[in-house]
Scaffold this motif. Structure first.
Motif, short mmCIF file in Angstrom:
data_model
loop_
_atom_site.label_atom_id
_atom_site.label_comp_id
_atom_site.label_asym_id
_atom_site.label_seq_id
_atom_site.Cartn_x
_atom_site.Cartn_y
_atom_site.Cartn_z
N LEU A 77 0.91 -1.09 0.00
CA LEU A 77 0.32 -0.02 -0.24
C LEU A 77 0.60 1.39 0.03
O LEU A 77 1.13 1.42 1.06
N HIS A 78 0.83 1.54 -1.03
CA HIS A 78 1.70 2.88 -0.93
C HIS A 78 1.30 4.84 -0.38
O HIS A 78 0.54 4.57 0.34
N GLY A 79 1.68 5.76 -0.48
CA GLY A 79 1.34 6.41 0.27
C GLY A 79 0.39 8.16 -0.25
O GLY A 79 -0.17 7.75 -1.95
N LEU A 150 0.04 7.01 4.25
CA LEU A 150 -1.26 6.96 4.28
C LEU A 150 -1.37 5.39 3.59
O LEU A 150 -2.64 5.04 4.79
N GLY A 151 -0.44 4.68 3.10
CA GLY A 151 -1.38 3.32 3.74
C GLY A 151 -1.48 2.65 4.80
O GLY A 151 -2.04 2.01 4.79
N ALA A 152 -0.11 3.01 5.50
CA ALA A 152 0.01 2.00 6.80
C ALA A 152 -0.72 2.54 7.67
O ALA A 152 -1.50 1.77 8.76
N ALA A 153 -1.29 3.80 7.22
CA ALA A 153 -2.64 4.05 8.27
C ALA A 153 -3.67 3.66 7.95
O ALA A 153 -4.24 3.66 8.44
N LEU A 167 2.11 -7.04 10.22
CA LEU A 167 2.20 -5.49 9.70
C LEU A 167 3.64 -4.96 9.88
O LEU A 167 4.28 -5.38 10.14
N VAL A 168 3.51 -4.21 8.10
CA VAL A 168 5.03 -3.19 8.94
C VAL A 168 4.38 -2.17 8.53
O VAL A 168 3.98 -2.13 7.16
N LEU A 169 4.59 -1.44 8.83
CA LEU A 169 3.78 -0.17 8.63
C LEU A 169 4.74 1.45 9.13
O LEU A 169 6.49 1.39 9.90
N GLU A 170 5.27 1.62 7.42
CA GLU A 170 6.04 2.99 7.48
C GLU A 170 5.93 3.97 7.39
O GLU A 170 4.76 4.45 6.92
N SER A 171 6.50 5.05 8.37
CA SER A 171 6.70 6.29 8.36
C SER A 171 4.96 6.52 8.16
O SER A 171 4.58 7.61 7.89
N MET A 172 4.23 6.17 9.66
CA MET A 172 2.82 6.02 9.54
C MET A 172 2.60 7.29 10.13
O MET A 172 3.76 7.65 11.64
N PHE A 173 1.91 8.46 10.14
CA PHE A 173 1.79 10.18 11.40
C PHE A 173 0.53 8.45 12.70
O PHE A 173 0.12 8.14 12.43
N PRO A 216 -4.36 7.11 13.78
CA PRO A 216 -3.60 5.72 14.67
C PRO A 216 -3.07 5.12 15.57
O PRO A 216 -3.68 4.00 15.74
N VAL A 217 -2.92 5.95 16.38
CA VAL A 217 -2.05 5.62 17.24
C VAL A 217 -3.57 4.94 18.41
O VAL A 217 -2.58 3.85 19.34
N GLU A 218 -4.18 5.54 18.31
CA GLU A 218 -4.81 4.68 19.38
C GLU A 218 -5.02 3.57 18.71
O GLU A 218 -5.69 2.75 19.38
#
Length: 294
Positions: A77-79, A150-153, A167-173, A216-218
């Protein structure tokens, strides 16, 4: 200059600023549609069109490349404002390792349908549809998601059931409030932090989405899948302390990778050898049952 004239100038300045911010909000939420076409000749994937059950008439466009049986499958999933081609280099090394890969354009991106970018709220329905496609096509395979920004979020906010196996979550806000504030500070300096609410208040009016829907943190605290969280040490869009906050919220088993020197960039392109080693080792454990490394 009299008081009335000063007031008129101030009012005009406020109206002008509001107009600029409204225009910025419109641009940020506009679809990032573009033609993609067939997969490259050296990546023999088939084009797929996946309906989104939660949104009548809506669909995802993507590429699907089967791998070796019982080797595991990965959804890529892209940004924001990108498309599936952003994840092609990752798909290539995963396919070479025998993984089935599915690359999609998130809703309102690339060749997928959608009238607005919603920063993860509605994009999550696309994530659910893509995972359901993989489960249907490959019912006996374990499935992972690799999402950038965005893909991670979108994945985390969707909380699909059943969950993917890794899950691999990259650069997620961490929250949309932080994401917008950080970007405005980067462009405008400290004053940008005070302008963030003027962009965020548009969300319910323009998109029917609230800031409370984009934290996303919650939502990450509700996940149980093993997770690898990665971000750059020099990322100003998602500063490292926010990534540490995300990691603290995640349940075990979990791993954290600080990519030294990287900003808010494509982490695979920045450090390809390290990226491939870390991600392949993580997927081998959680999709193929390999013993954890030291």
């Amino acid at each position: 200059m009299n008081i009335r004239r000063c007031a008129a100038i101030a009012l005009a300045a406020c109206i002008g600023a509001a107009g600029v911010l409204w225009g910025a909000g419109e641009w940020l939420s506009q679809p990032a549609a573009r033609p993609i076409g067939a997969a490259p000749a050296d990546f023999a994937a088939q084009a797929v069109r996946i309906p989104i059950p939660a949104s009548a008439g809506q669909f995802l466009a993507g590429w699907f490349k089967p791998g070796q049986p019982h080797g595991g499958a990965v959804l890529l999933l892209h940004g924001v404002r990108a498309d599936r081609t952003q994840m092609l280099a990752r798909a290539r090394f995963l396919a070479a390792a025998g993984y089935t890969t599915l690359l999609i354009d998130l809703p309102a991106h690339g060749e997928s349908s959608g009238d607005h970018i919603t920063f993860g709220a509605r994009e999550g329905e696309g994530v659910k549809a893509a995972l359901a496609f993989l489960r249907t096509e490959l019912p006996s395979e374990r499935v992972a998601v690799i999402g950038a920004s965005l893909g991670a979020a979108s994945t985390v906010l969707a909380l699909p059931q059943p969950e993917p196996d890794a899950l691999v979550l990259e650069s997620m806000f961490s929250t949309i409030d932080d994401a917008v504030g950080n970007r405005l500070v980067g462009r405008l300096g400290p004053a940008g932090r005070y302008l963030a609410p003027l962009l965020l208040w548009q969300l319910p009016l323009r998109l029917g989405v609230h800031t409370t829907d984009l934290r996303p943190v919650e939502r990450l605290a509700q996940w149980h899948a093993p997770v690898l969280i990665a971000s750059g040490s020099e990322d100003r869009h998602t500063p490292w302390h926010e990534t540490e906050h995300l990691f603290a919220a995640a349940q075990a088993p979990k791993a954290l990778w600080k990519v030294e020197g990287a900003a808010h960039v494509d982490l695979h392109a920045f450090a390809p050898t390290q990226y491939q080693q870390r991600v392949l080792a993580f997927l081998a454990v959680h999709l193929r049952g390999a013993p954890p490394g030291p």
